[in-house]
Design a protein around this motif. Structure first.
Motif, PDB file in Angstrom:
ATOM      1  N   ARG A  67       0.807  -1.221   0.000  1.00 29.16           N
ATOM      2  CA  ARG A  67       0.000   0.000   0.000  1.00 29.16           C
ATOM      3  C   ARG A  67       0.844   1.277   0.000  1.00 29.16           C
ATOM      4  O   ARG A  67       0.319   2.366   0.215  1.00 29.16           O
ATOM      5  CB  ARG A  67      -0.950   0.023   1.209  1.00 29.16           C
ATOM      6  CG  ARG A  67      -2.010  -1.051   1.175  1.00 29.16           C
ATOM      7  CD  ARG A  67      -3.322  -0.570   1.752  1.00 29.16           C
ATOM      8  NE  ARG A  67      -3.888   0.550   1.006  1.00 29.16           N
ATOM      9  CZ  ARG A  67      -4.588   0.421  -0.131  1.00 29.16           C
ATOM     10  NH1 ARG A  67      -4.794  -0.766  -0.642  1.00 29.16           N
ATOM     11  NH2 ARG A  67      -5.073   1.481  -0.744  1.00 29.16           N
ATOM     12  N   ILE A  76       2.818  -1.547  -9.010  1.00 28.21           N
ATOM     13  CA  ILE A  76       1.385  -1.775  -8.835  1.00 28.21           C
ATOM     14  C   ILE A  76       0.718  -0.404  -8.738  1.00 28.21           C
ATOM     15  O   ILE A  76       1.354   0.580  -8.336  1.00 28.21           O
ATOM     16  CB  ILE A  76       1.119  -2.621  -7.567  1.00 28.21           C
ATOM     17  CG1 ILE A  76       1.554  -4.074  -7.816  1.00 28.21           C
ATOM     18  CG2 ILE A  76      -0.349  -2.597  -7.165  1.00 28.21           C
ATOM     19  CD1 ILE A  76       1.364  -4.991  -6.626  1.00 28.21           C
ATOM     20  N   GLU A  78      -3.221   1.764  -7.853  1.00 24.62           N
ATOM     21  CA  GLU A  78      -4.426   1.701  -7.021  1.00 24.62           C
ATOM     22  C   GLU A  78      -5.631   2.158  -7.830  1.00 24.62           C
ATOM     23  O   GLU A  78      -5.653   3.276  -8.337  1.00 24.62           O
ATOM     24  CB  GLU A  78      -4.246   2.590  -5.782  1.00 24.62           C
ATOM     25  CG  GLU A  78      -5.452   2.704  -4.899  1.00 24.62           C
ATOM     26  CD  GLU A  78      -5.980   1.360  -4.451  1.00 24.62           C
ATOM     27  OE1 GLU A  78      -7.037   0.960  -4.972  1.00 24.62           O
ATOM     28  OE2 GLU A  78      -5.328   0.712  -3.612  1.00 24.62           O
ATOM     29  N   ASP A  85      -1.391   6.218  -3.790  1.00 24.91           N
ATOM     30  CA  ASP A  85      -0.831   6.257  -5.138  1.00 24.91           C
ATOM     31  C   ASP A  85      -0.616   7.698  -5.601  1.00 24.91           C
ATOM     32  O   ASP A  85       0.205   7.962  -6.483  1.00 24.91           O
ATOM     33  CB  ASP A  85      -1.783   5.521  -6.088  1.00 24.91           C
ATOM     34  CG  ASP A  85      -1.090   5.008  -7.342  1.00 24.91           C
ATOM     35  OD1 ASP A  85       0.127   5.184  -7.467  1.00 24.91           O
ATOM     36  OD2 ASP A  85      -1.774   4.424  -8.198  1.00 24.91           O
ATOM     37  N   HIS A 278      -6.204  -3.396  -5.993  1.00 21.55           N
ATOM     38  CA  HIS A 278      -4.890  -3.275  -6.622  1.00 21.55           C
ATOM     39  C   HIS A 278      -4.948  -3.760  -8.065  1.00 21.55           C
ATOM     40  O   HIS A 278      -5.561  -4.783  -8.362  1.00 21.55           O
ATOM     41  CB  HIS A 278      -3.854  -4.117  -5.869  1.00 21.55           C
ATOM     42  CG  HIS A 278      -3.522  -3.602  -4.507  1.00 21.55           C
ATOM     43  ND1 HIS A 278      -4.297  -3.870  -3.401  1.00 21.55           N
ATOM     44  CD2 HIS A 278      -2.498  -2.830  -4.072  1.00 21.55           C
ATOM     45  CE1 HIS A 278      -3.757  -3.283  -2.333  1.00 21.55           C
ATOM     46  NE2 HIS A 278      -2.667  -2.642  -2.716  1.00 21.55           N
TER      47      HIS A 278
END
Length: 534
Positions: A67, A76, A78, A85, A278
């Motif tokens: 996260r 990754i 969001e 993010d 995600h």
């Protein structure tokens, strides 16, 4: 009354008499305040198991990695709650637990283990604890820069302080090199009892711990190459030549194989039980798809509509507004099924066996990339003629680590135009081999968001990593803000650290990141920027 009852009664009576005698002649009654159901001490083995689980669960888990740093490194993205993010929920008040937690939990346990092992001269106990402590401190200093190190964890010691001073990052790195060298020296001399089954990484095998220590030593040596190349070269040589050597295959990987028993589960799989927000980042997916990377279907799941993405896989941009991010929920690739526990709130993805998917603390692939870069730069006693071999070994190791074992598939990938090593041996700006090494190393660090972010900051690769359109700042953070708790309980030392390092914001560069243009893979101020474009 039976003989057993009489004996028990006699024992209890004698015990009360002894207690009364001791109490009568002992004026120190502090022991009477100790709760026998909550002991103040524990065996070294139990402490070590807890410390490893705690540290790995934090730095490679569902918070700091999944996260935060996986967004910051842009592996990754969001798609539903994009605050982190966009860097909107990465302030000191939000990341407080990641700063304070190590000091109150795993680092404190490791300190106690080291003391216990040294008291009994058992290198099999204190050696691995010193290595884990160095691994733990590495995330702290590379995330925040100057942090408490020398005076840390000394609050209950004679002359210790509950308000420890902050060490400069440069001095912390010196300390890490020394600690790792001392740990290897101690472990190479043998052990008394060791940790055995209480060691969840190597089962008490000190030979493997020596390799991990030396490989970690090499990680830190390469980390400082832009700001202090002479020391980096010296420490790389020390790491490569130390007793026990470095990783030589994936069998040496430092990994935590989670039991997957519903209590100690892979933290990503545990997160995905109830969360489906995600999605894979466009930055990572574009690299994988363009090179026909066989890890694509392992790192990511296919998209629902393959007409939207070439090859049936695709990611989303980072740092979008809530409304813009939401449009990717139904179309972008989810993280790979290997990270999903089967029955989830969003449907059935993966399997329950994935609760036992390992978390990787350091791998042979990473070590081989370090060697490849060292060779291309003519550092660490290596030469450019060796760089291609180490580079190919690194990619092969990463593929095999994630289950790609078909020799034909590996050979085909290594033959891809964008993958074939193009180093020219110069080791300087314009050497395409160094860019390839940095890019593929970043890919191989997937699931370790912290290390991927640190490497991007050092190399500026991949250059596609830039702040998103809805980001709260115009650049990718160079560090995180200090814990707000520190401003309350350790204000004077925190202020001294800020005065030394620079303003407590996302743009201040840590020590090893203060000479970005020296990196041979540097792109431009606009791409590799910190605060005010620096």
């Amino acid at each position: 009354m039976t003989m057993k009852t009489i004996r028990l009664a006699t024992t209890v009576t004698a015990g009360f008499a002894l207690a009364a005698t001791v109490a009568a002649c002992n004026t120190d009654l502090t022991g009477l305040n100790q709760d026998p159901n909550n002991p103040t001490d524990a065996p070294a083995g139990a402490l070590f198991t807890n410390a490893v689980n705690s540290a790995v669960g934090r730095w490679l888990g569902g918070g700091y990695s999944l996260r935060a740093t996986e967004f910051t490194s842009q592996q990754i993205a969001e798609a539903q709650y994009p605050d982190e993010d966009r860097y909107a929920r990465l302030q000191g008040s939000d990341t407080d637990g990641w700063f304070t937690g190590p000091y109150t939990n795993d680092l404190e346990d490791l300190r106690k283990i080291i003391a216990k092992g040294q008291a009994t001269k058992d290198a099999g106990v204190y050696g691995p604890a010193m290595v884990m402590q160095s691994w733990d401190f590495g995330y702290l200093t590379d995330t925040w820069g100057d942090v408490p190190y020398t005076d840390a964890l000394m609050g209950d010691s004679t002359g210790g302080s509950l308000a420890p001073k902050y060490d400069t990052q440069k001095s912390i790195y010196t300390g890490l090199f020394t600690a790792l060298s001392n740990a290897v020296k101690a472990m190479s001399g043998g052990q008394v009892n060791g940790l055995a089954g209480a060691d969840p990484l190597y089962g008490g095998d000190l030979g493997e711990w020596e390799k991990f220590a030396n490989s970690l030593h090499a990680r830190y040596a390469m980390r400082i190459v832009n700001v202090d190349p002479a020391t980096a070269d010296k420490e790389l040589k020390a790491a490569f030549s130390a007793p026990g050597g470095v990783f030589t295959s994936n069998a040496d990987n430092a990994l935590l194989a989670w039991p997957g028993d519903g209590v100690n589960d892979n933290p990503w799989a545990d997160n995905f039980k109830t969360r489906d927000d995600h999605r894979m980042s466009k930055v990572l997916m574009d690299i994988l798809v363009a090179n026909k990377d066989p890890r694509t279907g392992i790192f990511a799941q296919p998209v629902a509509d393959s007409s939207l993405y070439p090859g049936g896989y695709g990611g989303m941009p980072n740092g979008l507004s809530t409304s813009a991010a939401g449009t990717y929920l139904a179309v972008a690739s989810r993280p790979g099924a290997i990270f999903w526990p089967g029955n989830t709130s969003a449907g059935f993805y993966g399997s329950a066996a994935n609760l036992a998917t390992p978390s990787y603390l350091m791998t042979y692939a990473e070590l081989s990339f370090i060697k490849a870069e060292a060779a291309e730069r003519s550092m660490g006693g290596l030469s450019p003629s060796q760089a291609k071999g180490f580079y190919n070994d690194a990619i092969t190791a990463s593929l095999e680590q994630w289950g790609v074992t078909d020799p034909a598939a590996i050979s085909a990938f290594l033959a891809q135009p964008g993958i074939v090593f193009q180093g020219n041996g110069s080791g300087g700006a314009g050497d395409p081999g160094l860019k390839q090494i940095a890019l593929q190393k970043w890919v191989a660090l997937f699931t370790d968001g912290g290390q991927a972010w640190f490497e991007w900051r050092r190399t500026c690769q991949p250059s596609a990593v830039v702040a998103g359109p809805a980001a709260t700042i115009s650049f990718v953070p160079r560090r995180y803000e200090y814990s707000t708790t520190e401003g309350t309980v350790n204000e004077a030392n925190l202020d001294a650290a800020i005065a030394d390092q620079g303003p407590d914001n996302f743009g201040t560069r840590v020590w090893w990141d203060t000479k970005p243009t020296v990196a041979p893979t540097y792109v431009s101020a606009s791409v590799c920027a910190g605060n005010n474009g620096k």
